[in-house]
Enzyme design. Structure first.
Site, mmCIF file in Angstrom:
data_model
loop_
_atom_site.group_PDB
_atom_site.id
_atom_site.type_symbol
_atom_site.label_atom_id
_atom_site.label_comp_id
_atom_site.label_asym_id
_atom_site.label_seq_id
_atom_site.Cartn_x
_atom_site.Cartn_y
_atom_site.Cartn_z
ATOM 1 N N LYS A 1 0.125 3.749 45.557
ATOM 2 C CA LYS A 1 -0.782 4.038 44.447
ATOM 3 C C LYS A 1 -2.129 3.399 44.725
ATOM 4 C CE LYS A 1 -1.744 2.108 40.484
ATOM 5 N NZ LYS A 1 -3.169 2.447 40.480
ATOM 6 N N GLY B 1 -4.119 -7.169 44.326
ATOM 7 C CA GLY B 1 -4.862 -7.044 43.076
ATOM 8 C C GLY B 1 -5.030 -8.408 42.445
ATOM 9 N N SER B 2 -5.262 -8.413 41.140
ATOM 10 C CA SER B 2 -5.552 -9.678 40.475
ATOM 11 C C SER B 2 -4.278 -10.500 40.269
ATOM 12 C CB SER B 2 -6.222 -9.412 39.130
ATOM 13 O OG SER B 2 -5.320 -8.714 38.313
ATOM 14 N N THR B 3 -4.465 -11.782 40.089
ATOM 15 C CA THR B 3 -3.323 -12.678 39.886
ATOM 16 C C THR B 3 -2.589 -12.305 38.605
ATOM 17 O OG1 THR B 3 -4.404 -14.416 41.152
ATOM 18 C CG2 THR B 3 -2.693 -15.114 39.618
ATOM 19 N N GLY C 1 -0.506 -9.317 39.249
ATOM 20 C CA GLY C 1 0.560 -9.739 40.165
ATOM 21 C C GLY C 1 1.739 -10.320 39.398
ATOM 22 N N GLU D 1 -0.794 -10.105 47.368
ATOM 23 C CA GLU D 1 -2.115 -10.537 47.836
ATOM 24 C C GLU D 1 -3.008 -10.565 46.606
ATOM 25 O OE1 GLU D 1 -2.424 -11.336 50.928
ATOM 26 O OE2 GLU D 1 -0.638 -10.409 51.744
ATOM 27 N N CYS E 1 -11.593 -10.535 47.919
ATOM 28 C CA CYS E 1 -10.724 -11.643 47.515
ATOM 29 C C CYS E 1 -11.025 -12.883 48.345
ATOM 30 C CB CYS E 1 -9.283 -11.223 47.686
ATOM 31 S SG CYS E 1 -8.992 -10.535 49.323
ATOM 32 N N GLU F 1 -12.377 -16.417 39.261
ATOM 33 C CA GLU F 1 -12.850 -15.429 40.238
ATOM 34 C C GLU F 1 -13.820 -14.457 39.553
ATOM 35 O OE1 GLU F 1 -9.997 -12.504 41.602
ATOM 36 O OE2 GLU F 1 -10.698 -12.789 43.653
HETATM 37 P P1 NAD Z 1 -5.978 -5.141 39.351
HETATM 38 O O1 NAD Z 1 -4.921 -6.187 39.398
HETATM 39 O O2 NAD Z 1 -6.564 -4.781 38.044
HETATM 40 O O3 NAD Z 1 -5.460 -3.766 39.980
HETATM 41 C C1 NAD Z 1 -4.898 -3.694 41.268
HETATM 42 C C2 NAD Z 1 -3.982 -2.487 41.316
HETATM 43 O O4 NAD Z 1 -2.896 -2.723 40.417
HETATM 44 C C3 NAD Z 1 -4.641 -1.180 40.869
HETATM 45 O O5 NAD Z 1 -4.136 -0.119 41.653
HETATM 46 C C4 NAD Z 1 -4.159 -1.048 39.433
HETATM 47 O O6 NAD Z 1 -4.126 0.281 38.970
HETATM 48 C C5 NAD Z 1 -2.758 -1.631 39.535
HETATM 49 N N1 NAD Z 1 -2.195 -2.113 38.262
HETATM 50 C C6 NAD Z 1 -2.843 -2.471 37.132
HETATM 51 N N2 NAD Z 1 -1.957 -2.826 36.172
HETATM 52 C C7 NAD Z 1 -0.724 -2.693 36.723
HETATM 53 C C8 NAD Z 1 0.598 -2.917 36.239
HETATM 54 N N3 NAD Z 1 0.838 -3.330 34.990
HETATM 55 N N4 NAD Z 1 1.630 -2.711 37.079
HETATM 56 C C9 NAD Z 1 1.424 -2.317 38.355
HETATM 57 N N5 NAD Z 1 0.193 -2.053 38.839
HETATM 58 C C10 NAD Z 1 -0.871 -2.257 38.056
HETATM 59 O O7 NAD Z 1 -7.073 -5.627 40.381
HETATM 60 P P2 NAD Z 1 -8.449 -4.928 40.691
HETATM 61 O O8 NAD Z 1 -9.391 -5.276 39.595
HETATM 62 O O9 NAD Z 1 -8.218 -3.510 41.035
HETATM 63 O O10 NAD Z 1 -8.841 -5.680 42.046
HETATM 64 C C11 NAD Z 1 -9.486 -6.898 42.050
HETATM 65 C C12 NAD Z 1 -8.512 -8.038 42.256
HETATM 66 O O11 NAD Z 1 -7.773 -7.829 43.457
HETATM 67 C C13 NAD Z 1 -9.208 -9.359 42.437
HETATM 68 O O12 NAD Z 1 -8.536 -10.344 41.717
HETATM 69 C C14 NAD Z 1 -9.066 -9.631 43.919
HETATM 70 O O13 NAD Z 1 -9.134 -10.959 44.301
HETATM 71 C C15 NAD Z 1 -7.760 -9.035 44.222
HETATM 72 N N6 NAD Z 1 -7.669 -8.759 45.651
HETATM 73 C C16 NAD Z 1 -6.838 -9.535 46.423
HETATM 74 C C17 NAD Z 1 -6.779 -9.333 47.794
HETATM 75 C C18 NAD Z 1 -5.900 -10.162 48.698
HETATM 76 O O14 NAD Z 1 -5.613 -9.712 49.806
HETATM 77 N N7 NAD Z 1 -5.454 -11.319 48.296
HETATM 78 C C19 NAD Z 1 -7.549 -8.350 48.370
HETATM 79 C C20 NAD Z 1 -8.391 -7.604 47.539
HETATM 80 C C21 NAD Z 1 -8.428 -7.807 46.186
#
Ligand code: NAD
Length: 504
Positions: free
Chosen positions: A189, A242-244, A247, A264, A298, A398
């Site tokens: 996704k 994605g975000s913590t 996660g 991640e 990130c 962040e």
């Molecule tokens: P996000 O957590 O909002 O979304 C990430 C993904 O998760 C998207 O595809 C989103 O649709 C999906 N998502 C949202 N709610 C969900 C749920 N309830 N269940 C399952 N999936 C869900 O993050 P974002 O705003 O898209 O990205 C930014 C964040 O990602 C920042 O915190 C950044 O640090 C982190 N990030 C981490 C890394 C790493 O490798 N550590 C790399 C890039 C980004």
């Protein structure tokens, strides 16, 4: 395929064709719910296309397609799986300019960068894991006499992959390449905001001969499609970036079938400049650490820590460089900083500028959207430098944008204390001429990655991931192959003399 206009204006580029449906079992299909999601150009707010929206029921049929494809894909000779990934790498390189423009159009990341960083890095990732497919070996373990004990590596099955919007092209390769090399089938996704390059890659995968159902793409919202992937009983593993906060939701949802997880998450990278650093190199490297991709990384060096003796000299150069960065349309090859990827995110970063003001931070430059009327409809934020204190929210949370918090320190011990003083532990960097200090601190930093006299280097062979609230598990390298396989221990009684346990 190049949709450059007759005027040859690079900013007038439009993709010649776009995939905007779900990709399930090798077919391009609408979502069962019939919904669509507008994909927005962050430079001007225009709609690039509307994509079909995947919901929970679409994830279910994608999982079924992946389950159906799994027996043949996982038992295919590893060398043949690898060959397909190598072909894909070649095709991506052939499409370098087109993919670079598509990524720039959808994410706002300048074409200058997508072309020289994102696309080549994506190709080398598929190439690296294509080569890895038949070189990732099991082992023989020396156990008791008479037994042969060997460890085989087996694919985990159907894996769910959830990706954010900041580097969609590259991040999907980091996830898909090792998973495929190891023999897994995928339901991926992409972010609902940036699905276009993932759909294009799926098209190229089909073209090079990756069998139907091996990779299924379900662009949809997190709370529907993402949540279903996290809880699905037939998905054996979820790899999430994605975000913590999200996660944590994924961890909870995965409990039903005890999925294997790889997370991640967020970061608040400490980038430490010591008094003996080569200042011009440190200034340039620190600018790349935070301004690249508008700071939406990130691993961004979002906490700049300067030794008090060089802070003023460093800041003079760093501010000068920052104020000279060219903001503009990401498709223009001269642009060095594009818009943030969405309006919502632009607002979030501007809100952090307010937080900085409220907590007494000194905004040295930036702190607002640019005045340029040509950029007014886009999601732009001027690169922002704030002098702040280690406990401030802008040094702890962040921001994920073109926003760097600057602090000073007096000695190594204080530098380490500040650097390790957040809940995150992803990327970090240090600039010094003293190797002893460099290695000592590299060992002491609470981080998954440390760059010495550089910042933000990535390579498909080098493990990528974090500790603490930045998550667990690793992408890239042999570590990624371990993440996408189960070790199976097989015992063979070759010639063991085992006394009877129940002598009769
Ligand atoms: P996000 O957590 O909002 O979304 C990430 C993904 O998760 C998207 O595809 C989103 O649709 C999906 N998502 C949202 N709610 C969900 C749920 N309830 N269940 C399952 N999936 C869900 O993050 P974002 O705003 O898209 O990205 C930014 C964040 O990602 C920042 O915190 C950044 O640090 C982190 N990030 C981490 C890394 C790493 O490798 N550590 C790399 C890039 C980004």
């Amino acid at each position: 395929m190049d949709g450059m206009s007759a005027s040859n204006d690079p900013t007038a580029w439009k993709p010649a064709s776009l995939r905007n449906k779900l990709f399930i079992g090798g077919e391009w299909v609408d979502g069962i719910g019939g919904g669509t999601i507008d994909v927005i150009n962050p430079h001007d707010g225009s709609v690039i296309t509307a994509i079909a929206e995947a919901t929970s029921a679409d994830v279910d049929r994608a999982v079924e397609a992946a389950q159906k494809a799994f027996p043949a894909w996982s038992s295919m000779a590893a060398m043949d799986r690898g060959r397909l990934l190598l072909k894909l790498a070649d095709r991506i390189e052939e499409e370098q300019a087109e993919l670079g423009r598509l990524e720039a159009l959808n994410t706002g990341h300048p074409f200058r960068d997508t072309q020289i960083l994102d696309v080549p890095r994506t190709a080398v990732t598929y190439r690296y894991f294509g080569g890895m497919a038949d070189k990732f070996e099991g082992s023989v373990i020396p156990v008791e006499a008479g037994f042969l004990n060997y460890l085989a590596r087996e694919p985990v099955g159907v894996v769910g992959q959830i990706v954010p919007w900041n580097f969609p092209l590259m991040f999907t390769s980091w996830k898909m390449a090792p998973a495929l090399a190891a023999g897994n089938c995928i339901v991926i996704k992409p972010s609902e905001i940036t699905p276009l390059s993932t759909l294009r890659i799926a098209e190229l995968m089909q073209e090079v001969g990756i069998p139907d159902g091996v990779v299924n793409v379900v662009p949809g919202y997190g709370h529907t499609a993402g949540a279903r992937i996290s809880e699905h009983p037939n998905i054996a593993k979820v790899a999430f970036t994605g975000s913590t906060a999200t996660g944590r939701t994924v961890v909870k949802a995965s409990a039903g079938n005890l999925k294997k997880l790889q997370l991640e998450l967020g970061g608040k990278g400490a980038n430490i400049v010591f008094e003996d650093a080569t200042i011009p190199a440190a200034v340039g490297g620190s600018a790349f650490a935070i301004w690249h991709n508008q700071g939406q990384a990130c691993i961004a060096g979002s906490r700049l820590m300067l030794h008090e003796s060089i802070a003023d000299a460093f800041m003079e150069k760093f501010i000068g460089l920052t104020e000279s960065i060219r903001l503009g349309n990401p498709l223009d090859p001269a642009t060095e900083m594009g818009p943030l990827t969405s309006k919502m995110h632009q607002q979030r970063v501007l809100d952090y500028c307010e937080v900085a003001r409220e907590e007494g931070g000194d905004i040295v430059t930036g702190g607002a959207a640019p005045n340029d009327p040509a950029l007014a409809a886009g999601c732009y934020v001027r690169p922002t430098i704030v002098r702040a204190k280690p406990a401030d929210r802008v040094c702890q949370e962040e921001v994920f944008g073109p926003f760097v918090s600057v602090m000073t320190f007096k000695d190594d011990a204080e530098a380490l204390e500040i650097a390790n003083g957040t809940e995150y532990g992803l990327g970090s960097g240090l600039w010094t001429a003293d190797l002893k200090r460099a290695h000592k601190l590299a060992g002491a930093l609470h981080a998954g990655m440390v760059w010495i006299n550089s910042y933000k280097r990535v390579n498909p062979g080098s493990p990528f991931g974090g500790v603490g609230q930045s998550g667990y598990g690793r992408e890239m390298g042999f570590e990624a192959m371990r993440e996408y396989t189960h070790p199976k221990s097989v015992w063979v009684n070759v010639d063991a003399q085992i006394p009877p346990y129940y002598p009769r």
